[in-house]
Each structure stands twice: as structure tokens, then as C-alpha cells.
Enzyme design. Structure first.
Site, PDB file in Angstrom:
ATOM      1  N   SER A 184       0.835  -1.202   0.000  1.00  0.00           N
ATOM      2  CA  SER A 184       0.000   0.000   0.000  1.00  0.00           C
ATOM      3  C   SER A 184       0.868   1.248   0.000  1.00  0.00           C
ATOM      4  O   SER A 184       2.088   1.184   0.180  1.00  0.00           O
ATOM      5  CB  SER A 184      -0.920   0.017   1.231  1.00  0.00           C
ATOM      6  OG  SER A 184      -0.154   0.040   2.418  1.00  0.00           O
ATOM      7  N   LEU A 222       3.106   4.465  -0.197  1.00  0.00           N
ATOM      8  CA  LEU A 222       4.321   4.871  -0.903  1.00  0.00           C
ATOM      9  C   LEU A 222       5.055   3.683  -1.508  1.00  0.00           C
ATOM     10  O   LEU A 222       5.583   3.767  -2.621  1.00  0.00           O
ATOM     11  CB  LEU A 222       5.239   5.625   0.061  1.00  0.00           C
ATOM     12  CG  LEU A 222       4.649   6.871   0.728  1.00  0.00           C
ATOM     13  CD1 LEU A 222       5.686   7.542   1.610  1.00  0.00           C
ATOM     14  CD2 LEU A 222       4.102   7.851  -0.307  1.00  0.00           C
ATOM     15  N   ASP A 250       5.561  -7.475   2.207  1.00  0.00           N
ATOM     16  CA  ASP A 250       4.583  -6.803   3.060  1.00  0.00           C
ATOM     17  C   ASP A 250       3.927  -7.863   3.933  1.00  0.00           C
ATOM     18  O   ASP A 250       3.996  -9.061   3.648  1.00  0.00           O
ATOM     19  CB  ASP A 250       3.521  -6.092   2.200  1.00  0.00           C
ATOM     20  CG  ASP A 250       2.771  -5.000   2.946  1.00  0.00           C
ATOM     21  OD1 ASP A 250       2.938  -3.821   2.599  1.00  0.00           O
ATOM     22  OD2 ASP A 250       2.016  -5.332   3.880  1.00  0.00           O
ATOM     23  N   VAL A 301       8.935  -7.678   8.707  1.00  0.00           N
ATOM     24  CA  VAL A 301      10.302  -7.163   8.778  1.00  0.00           C
ATOM     25  C   VAL A 301      10.857  -7.165  10.198  1.00  0.00           C
ATOM     26  O   VAL A 301      12.069  -7.054  10.397  1.00  0.00           O
ATOM     27  CB  VAL A 301      10.415  -5.751   8.167  1.00  0.00           C
ATOM     28  CG1 VAL A 301      10.047  -5.766   6.691  1.00  0.00           C
ATOM     29  CG2 VAL A 301       9.581  -4.741   8.940  1.00  0.00           C
ATOM     30  N   SER A 304      11.158  10.086   7.644  1.00  0.00           N
ATOM     31  CA  SER A 304       9.952  10.909   7.734  1.00  0.00           C
ATOM     32  C   SER A 304      10.364  12.298   8.168  1.00  0.00           C
ATOM     33  O   SER A 304      11.385  12.471   8.854  1.00  0.00           O
ATOM     34  CB  SER A 304       8.977  10.309   8.752  1.00  0.00           C
ATOM     35  OG  SER A 304       7.977  11.241   9.106  1.00  0.00           O
ATOM     36  N   TYR A 354       7.856   6.983  17.024  1.00  0.00           N
ATOM     37  CA  TYR A 354       7.960   7.126  15.573  1.00  0.00           C
ATOM     38  C   TYR A 354       9.091   8.076  15.188  1.00  0.00           C
ATOM     39  O   TYR A 354       9.920   7.760  14.333  1.00  0.00           O
ATOM     40  CB  TYR A 354       6.635   7.636  15.027  1.00  0.00           C
ATOM     41  CG  TYR A 354       6.591   7.784  13.524  1.00  0.00           C
ATOM     42  CD1 TYR A 354       6.579   6.669  12.699  1.00  0.00           C
ATOM     43  CD2 TYR A 354       6.533   9.045  12.926  1.00  0.00           C
ATOM     44  CE1 TYR A 354       6.528   6.798  11.322  1.00  0.00           C
ATOM     45  CE2 TYR A 354       6.473   9.180  11.553  1.00  0.00           C
ATOM     46  CZ  TYR A 354       6.468   8.056  10.752  1.00  0.00           C
ATOM     47  OH  TYR A 354       6.424   8.187   9.387  1.00  0.00           O
ATOM     48  N   PHE A 380       1.500  12.720   3.027  1.00  0.00           N
ATOM     49  CA  PHE A 380       1.121  12.137   1.744  1.00  0.00           C
ATOM     50  C   PHE A 380      -0.275  11.538   1.810  1.00  0.00           C
ATOM     51  O   PHE A 380      -0.733  11.086   2.866  1.00  0.00           O
ATOM     52  CB  PHE A 380       2.135  11.073   1.314  1.00  0.00           C
ATOM     53  CG  PHE A 380       3.290  11.651   0.546  1.00  0.00           C
ATOM     54  CD1 PHE A 380       3.349  11.546  -0.839  1.00  0.00           C
ATOM     55  CD2 PHE A 380       4.301  12.325   1.203  1.00  0.00           C
ATOM     56  CE1 PHE A 380       4.389  12.094  -1.548  1.00  0.00           C
ATOM     57  CE2 PHE A 380       5.353  12.883   0.503  1.00  0.00           C
ATOM     58  CZ  PHE A 380       5.402  12.765  -0.886  1.00  0.00           C
ATOM     59  N   THR A 386      -2.080   8.845   1.492  1.00  0.00           N
ATOM     60  CA  THR A 386      -2.092   7.397   1.503  1.00  0.00           C
ATOM     61  C   THR A 386      -3.326   6.914   2.270  1.00  0.00           C
ATOM     62  O   THR A 386      -4.151   7.715   2.708  1.00  0.00           O
ATOM     63  CB  THR A 386      -0.816   6.854   2.168  1.00  0.00           C
ATOM     64  OG1 THR A 386      -0.780   7.290   3.531  1.00  0.00           O
ATOM     65  CG2 THR A 386       0.428   7.370   1.433  1.00  0.00           C
TER      66      THR A 386
END
Length: 252
Positions: free
Chosen positions: A15, A17, A36, A60, A147, A160, A193, A195
Site C-alpha cells: 500500500s 508509498l 509486506d 520485517v 519521515s 515514531y 502524503f 495514503t
């Protein structure tokens, strides 16, 4: 690097980016390995892109899952030329509400996915790249997604922001490590963005965010991110740097 016939590994390809970048690279002739957690989205995208796409369900944050994914990519395509690490989570949470602290496990999970998982994929991909035959002195390109939060530090995003700052911090030392193999390392720090995450924003919140963006005063299109990924791959002089792609937004 010319992409025709090259192999690109993209995490977070299901999904946003990552998906946009996978489509752009495939259109330029790359064979794409789509990694993913969401198997259904991966399968749908692989079917859309055709026989030069491989879908590999991957966590991951799990080293065994990453190792199996890289093994599957090499087994199918024989090499890795480009690695785009776009997988990530943005679990919010203030360090304390005055009565209870942020659970350490919440912080740890974000770091494990956004930073440690990214490093794991990167280290395995770059090891594979070292065996490639060089073309014009180049064997591979690593692109890591950071980011704008890495240096803007929004409230409630300590986990984050610190994970994305870590991605920026990896860029120069890793680029120095792998330069002798003919591999480049670049980070992208996207701003806001459009998304799937943004699709849940109430109209008032979205409008307020767009007012923070200088020009154009809108959320970015994933295709604009994908265009930058392609340019980094093709332009050999991009290395050891972090590129802000945010239309001048500054948040707090």
C-alpha cells in the site's frame, strides 16, 4: 542505474508509498520483489504487474521472515540491485498521561519495525549486492524511508520520530561502509502524503494539515514519491544524504 532487467526489493509494497514505487519501478522494466505483511494486497499487486513481480509475505520485525524473503527473492531472480525500505508503523502515544507511562512494548515495537527491521532488510540486500557485476562502477542502491518527523518531533510521536531519526542516522555511516562495493545509500524524509492512513482523517483535520504545507498546499501524491525513488536510482550522484519531500510543511 538503468532499471531494465534489474531486481528491486520493496518492503511495505502492499500500500501507500511502497506500492506506488513498486509500480513505477516495474514500469521502467525492473523485476520487483514485493514484501509486506498483507498477503492479499501483495498478491493483487503481483497479479497486476505480471510475471516479473514476486509477492512475499514478510514481517520485517522477524529476522527469520526477512531471511526467508531474501532467499526467495534470490531464488527467483538471482540477484538484488535496488532495495527500498518503505515498511513502517506510526503507533502514537505520549510518554505519559501523568498517571501511566507509555508501555515500553509500544515503543519497542515501533523501533523493531521502523529501524531494526529496516536495518535487517538493508544488511541482507547489500550483502547480495556486493556479488553483483558492477556497471559503471555501481552494484546497487539502497533507499530508506525516514519521515519529516525525524527532526520535527510531533507531540505523541516519540517512538515514531526516534525511529525515523535512526534511519537518517544510518545513512552516512552505512554509505561509507558500502561505498567500496559500489553501493549507494540514500534516505527520503516524506512529509504529508495522501495514503490510506490519510484517508481516515476528518475533513477539518485534513484542511488544517494542508494549511501547514507551503506550496502546493495539499497532501503529496504517492506517485510524486515514486518519481523521486526512480530519480535516485537513475542518478548516480545521489549518495549518503537525506532528501526532504514535503512541500515545506513544518509540524509540531
Amino acid at each position: 542505474m538503468e532499471l531494465l532487467g534489474r531486481v528491486a526489493v520493496i518492503t511495505g509494497a502492499g500500500s501507500g508509498l511502497g506500492r506506488a514505487a513498486a509500480i513505477r519501478l516495474a514500469k521502467q522494466g525492473a523485476q520487483v520483489a514485493l514484501l509486506d505483511m498483507d498477503e492479499s494486497r501483495l498478491t493483487a499487486l503481483a497479479d497486476e504487474l505480471g510475471e516479473d513481480a514476486l509477492a512475499v509475505q514478510t514481517n520485517v520485525a522477524d529476522p527469520d521472515s526477512v531471511a526467508a524473503a531474501i532467499e526467495a527473492v534470490l531464488g527467483r531472480f538471482g540477484q538484488i540491485d535496488v532495495c527500498l525500505n518503505a515498511a513502517g508503523v506510526a503507533t502514537p502515544g505520549a510518554i505519559t498521561n501523568g498517571q501511566e507511562s507509555l508501555p515500553l512494548e509500544t515503543f519497542r515495537k515501533v523501533i523493531e519495525i521502523n529501524l531494526i527491521g529496516l536495518f535487517d532488510v538493508m544488511r541482507q540486500c547489500v550483502t547480495a549486492m556486493a556479488s553483483n557485476e558492477p556497471v559503471d562502477g555501481e552494484r546497487g542502491v539502497i533507499i530508506n524511508v525516514s519521515s519529516g518527523a525525524w527532526d520535527q518531533g510531533q507531540r505523541g510521536q516519540a517512538a515514531y520520530a526516534s525511529s525515523k531519526a535512526g534511519v537518517v542516522g544510518l545513512t552516512l555511516p552505512v554509505a561509507r561502509d558500502v561505498a567500496k562495493f559500489g553501493v549507494r545509500v540514500v534516505a527520503i524524509a516524506p512529509g504529508l502524503f495522501d495514503t490510506s492512513m490519510a484517508s481516515f482523517l476528518p475533513d477539518k483535520v485534513r484542511a488544517r494539515l494542508e494549511k501547514m504545507i507551503l506550496q502546493p498546499s495539499r497532501l503529496g501524491h504517492p506517485e510524486e514519491f515514486a518519481a523521486l525513488v526512480l530519480h535516485i536510482v537513475e542518478n548516480q550522484y545521489f549518495n549518503a544524504t537525506t532528501i526532504s519531500l514535503d512541500a515545506g510543511v513544518r509540524m509540531s
